[in-house]
Scaffold this motif. Structure first.
Motif, short mmCIF file in Angstrom:
data_model
loop_
_atom_site.label_atom_id
_atom_site.label_comp_id
_atom_site.label_asym_id
_atom_site.label_seq_id
_atom_site.Cartn_x
_atom_site.Cartn_y
_atom_site.Cartn_z
N ALA A 86 2.59 -27.43 -22.61
CA ALA A 86 3.30 -26.31 -21.96
C ALA A 86 2.30 -25.36 -21.32
CB ALA A 86 4.13 -25.58 -23.00
N TYR A 87 1.25 -25.03 -22.09
CA TYR A 87 0.20 -24.15 -21.57
C TYR A 87 -1.09 -24.95 -21.56
CZ TYR A 87 3.81 -20.88 -22.92
OH TYR A 87 5.02 -20.25 -23.07
N LYS A 88 -1.81 -24.87 -20.46
CA LYS A 88 -3.06 -25.63 -20.36
C LYS A 88 -4.16 -24.93 -21.16
CE LYS A 88 -0.69 -28.24 -17.88
NZ LYS A 88 0.13 -29.13 -18.69
N ALA A 89 -4.04 -23.62 -21.26
CA ALA A 89 -5.02 -22.88 -22.07
C ALA A 89 -4.38 -21.59 -22.56
CB ALA A 89 -6.25 -22.57 -21.23
N ALA A 90 -4.92 -21.08 -23.68
CA ALA A 90 -4.51 -19.77 -24.18
C ALA A 90 -5.73 -18.86 -24.06
CB ALA A 90 -4.09 -19.87 -25.63
N ILE A 106 1.77 -25.92 -30.78
CA ILE A 106 2.56 -26.22 -29.57
C ILE A 106 1.77 -27.10 -28.61
CG2 ILE A 106 4.07 -24.20 -29.74
CD1 ILE A 106 2.34 -22.92 -27.50
N GLY A 107 0.56 -27.49 -29.01
CA GLY A 107 -0.17 -28.49 -28.23
C GLY A 107 -1.05 -27.96 -27.12
N THR A 108 -1.36 -26.67 -27.13
CA THR A 108 -2.23 -26.12 -26.07
C THR A 108 -3.63 -26.75 -26.20
OG1 THR A 108 -1.02 -24.06 -26.32
CG2 THR A 108 -3.08 -23.96 -25.05
N PRO A 109 -4.09 -27.45 -25.16
CA PRO A 109 -5.34 -28.21 -25.33
C PRO A 109 -6.60 -27.35 -25.43
CG PRO A 109 -4.47 -28.53 -23.11
CD PRO A 109 -3.45 -27.74 -23.85
N LEU A 110 -6.58 -26.16 -24.80
CA LEU A 110 -7.81 -25.34 -24.78
C LEU A 110 -7.52 -23.90 -25.18
CD1 LEU A 110 -9.12 -26.57 -21.28
CD2 LEU A 110 -9.90 -27.37 -23.54
N CYS A 111 -8.41 -23.32 -25.96
CA CYS A 111 -8.33 -21.88 -26.26
C CYS A 111 -9.58 -21.21 -25.71
CB CYS A 111 -8.24 -21.65 -27.78
SG CYS A 111 -6.60 -21.96 -28.42
N ILE A 112 -9.35 -20.21 -24.89
CA ILE A 112 -10.47 -19.49 -24.26
C ILE A 112 -10.62 -18.15 -24.97
CG2 ILE A 112 -11.24 -18.40 -22.11
CD1 ILE A 112 -9.46 -20.58 -20.67
N THR A 113 -11.73 -17.96 -25.65
CA THR A 113 -11.90 -16.72 -26.40
C THR A 113 -12.87 -15.79 -25.68
OG1 THR A 113 -11.47 -17.94 -28.41
CG2 THR A 113 -12.43 -15.77 -28.68
N LYS A 133 -3.82 -17.90 -14.13
CA LYS A 133 -2.37 -18.14 -13.97
C LYS A 133 -1.98 -18.51 -12.55
CE LYS A 133 0.16 -15.87 -17.60
NZ LYS A 133 1.29 -15.03 -17.90
N LYS A 134 -2.84 -18.17 -11.60
CA LYS A 134 -2.53 -18.55 -10.21
C LYS A 134 -2.62 -20.07 -10.04
CE LYS A 134 -3.90 -14.27 -7.92
NZ LYS A 134 -2.57 -13.69 -8.01
N LYS A 135 -3.33 -20.74 -10.95
CA LYS A 135 -3.49 -22.19 -10.83
C LYS A 135 -2.77 -22.98 -11.91
CE LYS A 135 -6.61 -22.16 -7.53
NZ LYS A 135 -6.45 -22.78 -6.26
N PHE A 136 -2.69 -22.40 -13.11
CA PHE A 136 -2.16 -23.18 -14.24
C PHE A 136 -1.16 -22.35 -15.04
CE2 PHE A 136 -6.79 -23.80 -13.76
CZ PHE A 136 -6.84 -25.12 -13.36
N SER A 137 -0.46 -23.07 -15.93
CA SER A 137 0.41 -22.38 -16.88
C SER A 137 -0.49 -21.94 -18.06
CB SER A 137 1.49 -23.36 -17.33
OG SER A 137 2.18 -22.83 -18.40
N ILE A 138 -0.62 -20.63 -18.24
CA ILE A 138 -1.58 -20.09 -19.22
C ILE A 138 -0.84 -19.10 -20.11
CG2 ILE A 138 -3.72 -18.71 -19.49
CD1 ILE A 138 -4.40 -21.26 -18.05
N THR A 139 -1.20 -19.03 -21.38
CA THR A 139 -0.59 -18.02 -22.24
C THR A 139 -1.67 -17.07 -22.76
OG1 THR A 139 0.86 -17.69 -24.14
CG2 THR A 139 -0.69 -19.51 -24.32
N PHE A 140 -1.20 -15.92 -23.24
CA PHE A 140 -2.12 -14.88 -23.71
C PHE A 140 -1.68 -14.49 -25.11
CE2 PHE A 140 -3.30 -10.43 -24.24
CZ PHE A 140 -4.59 -10.38 -23.74
N ASP A 141 -2.64 -14.31 -26.00
CA ASP A 141 -2.24 -13.91 -27.37
C ASP A 141 -3.32 -13.01 -27.96
OD1 ASP A 141 -1.12 -13.65 -29.85
OD2 ASP A 141 -1.23 -15.79 -30.39
N SER A 142 -2.90 -11.79 -28.37
CA SER A 142 -3.90 -10.88 -28.96
C SER A 142 -3.48 -10.47 -30.37
CB SER A 142 -4.07 -9.65 -28.07
OG SER A 142 -2.83 -8.98 -27.95
#
Ligand code: ATP
Length: 460
Positions: free
Chosen positions: A367-371, A414-421, A391-400
């Motif tokens: 669903a989201y390529k990265a968080a 939920i299967g998000t392949p990458l987490c960007i910290t 977000k202009k290129k991919f479906s991305i989520t944000f979580d704080s």
């Protein structure tokens, strides 16, 4: 064939789907509406990605295949020509004790544990088997059946502006007829030469007698169908080709070949030359995931007969006229979704004893390529800036919210392949950490490289 070792059960999947916004029961606040399901924010993304992956493979990347999006409501004559008004039915039996409704063929299959094939039996033979073997109602355990009655699976509705002028019409039970009736429209407008294909993704409706197993068999569902029009004599070769293509699509999505198998139909429809299913080892056992059929020239010939319009193809080189044969490949988007979720579901016990739930989805399906996760609240502005750009290129989520460990777990589930910290180093040198869902390995990357890194990671 090995039995599935994965820890997945239907109950776990249903619970995960509800808890994480993948799939909710339909009309839930009114007590539900049997066997309807609503896709939530995460589920709709996964399903859209599935349909996109299918379209990319079978239309975009295919030589000589074209898409259509035909109307759900079609002229009723279509369903007479296709045979659905007369023969699209299941053998139904009611339990006179508890009033539950069953398919006689399913009762026999379950009673004989798959050893007897009811597809080869007439209604009389099925009744005789049920009597002889004293097959009881699986709901109440009693033995008091009605006779078998056939039950047409099409939903009827009516069209007309006054009560007197109502015409009976049907919600389509398959998308295929929209492709057949447009055969010459597509051929003419694309100037395609036989062999060529027409594909469609869309809703279908069936008043199933025994729906169930979550989204496996529902009364409203989506199909992805591809009809390949070819000359008689080449049909056998294309039938084999589509078997391969259908199978490779699944293994490319990450399915373990041990969980897939071909099953030839024991009894062919009178017009069919060959037919098989690809079965998947669902949590409830081996069941049909998709079908591949050699339908001969039956469909186009019937539409020619019933519409009075020619369905004949004229070869532009030889001038030869003929009605093409059709190889049909048909797969339910929701049934594939269930298979994909079952296949991806995993539980891992970590060194500290904690259990990590993961959906090991192909990144193209996630669903989201990265968080994007700020390590601390005061890093949120920088993280939001990175998120907005991606977000202009991919479906991305944000979580704080919550500890970083908890946030990783939520994305794993939920299967998000990458987490960007985003951490304090990000402010100093413009780099972030990127964590891989499956290996949990982290690397450090400049923000400017994120876009190409994600693009590569999600290729299908
Ligand atoms: P089944 O035997 O499981 O009822 P079928 O042989 O009637 O399926 P087809 O008419 O060949 O199925 O439909 C093609 C595909 O559409 C199936 O392989 C399945 O993936 C999907 N499909 C069919 N019926 C349903 C349903 N009621 N709910 C969800 N998906 C379905």
């Amino acid at each position: 064939m090995s039995e599935k070792k994965s820890p997945v059960t239907m109950e776990k999947l249903v619970n995960l789907c509800k808890a994480r916004g993948i799939i909710f029961p339909g009309s839930e606040i009114y007590g539900g509406m049997g066997n309807t399901w609503d896709y939530g924010p995460v589920g709709v993304e996964i399903k859209n990605n599935l349909k996109r992956a299918w379209w990319k493979r079978f239309v975009q990347e295919s030589e000589n295949s074209f898409g259509v999006d035909a109307a759900i409501l079609m002229n009723s004559r279509v369903w007479e020509a296709s045979g659905h008004t007369t023969s699209f039915s299941d053998p139904k039996m009611d339990c006179k004790e508890c009033k539950s409704r069953h398919r006689a063929d399913n009762l026999i299959e379950n009673h004989s544990k798959g050893k007897v094939n009811p597809d080869l039996m007439t209604n009389d033979e099925m009744e005789a088997y049920i009597q002889e073997h004293h097959v009881c109602c699986p709901i109440c355990g009693k033995f008091n059946w009605t006779n078998i009655r056939t039950f047409n699976l099409m939903f009827e509705t009516s069209r007309g502006v006054t009560d007197e002028s109502q015409n009976k019409i049907y919600l389509r039970p398959e998308t295929a007829q929209g492709e057949f009736v447009n055969f010459l429209n597509v051929q003419r407008t694309t100037r395609a030469k036989v062999p060529f294909g027409i594909a469609q993704v869309g809703k279908a409706f069936r008043n199933e007698i025994t729906p169930g197993n979550f989204i496996f068999r529902t009364i409203e569902f989506e199909q992805m169908e591809h009809q390949w029009f070819c000359k008689e004599g080449t049909d056998g070769q294309y039938y084999e080709e589509f078997k391969k293509k259908a199978y490779t699509f699944l293994t490319d999505l990450g399915f373990d070949p041990e969980h897939l198998r071909f099953k030839d139909h024991d009894k062919l429809a009178h017009y069919a030359k060959a037919a098989c299913d690809i079965q998947y080892l669902f949590p409830m056992g081996w069941s049909e995931l998709n079908g591949i059929h050699n339908r001969t020239d039956y469909d186009l010939s019937r539409h020619q007969e019933f519409s009075g319009k020619t369905m004949t193809y004229i070869d532009p080189v030889s001038g030869e006229r003929y009605i093409p044969y059709v190889i049909e490949y048909s797969i339910g988007a929701d049934r594939l979704m269930l298979a994909v979720l079952s296949e991806a579901y995993d539980e891992e016990t970590l060194d500290d004893g904690e259990v990590r739930n993961i959906l090991k989805l192909h990144p193209a399906l996630a669903a989201y390529k990265a968080a994007v996760l700020p390590l601390q609240k005061n890093l949120s502005p920088k993280a939001e800036e990175i998120c907005a750009k991606l977000k202009k290129k991919f479906s991305i989520t944000f979580d704080s919210a919550g500890s970083i460990g908890k946030r990783y777990r939520r994305q794993d589930e939920i299967g998000t392949p990458l987490c960007i910290t985003v951490d304090f180093e990000t402010l100093e040198n413009g780099t972030v950490t990127v964590r891989d869902r499956d290996t949990m390995q982290q690397i450090r990357l400049p923000i400017d490289e994120l876009e190409s890194y994600i693009s590569k990671a999600i290729e299908f």
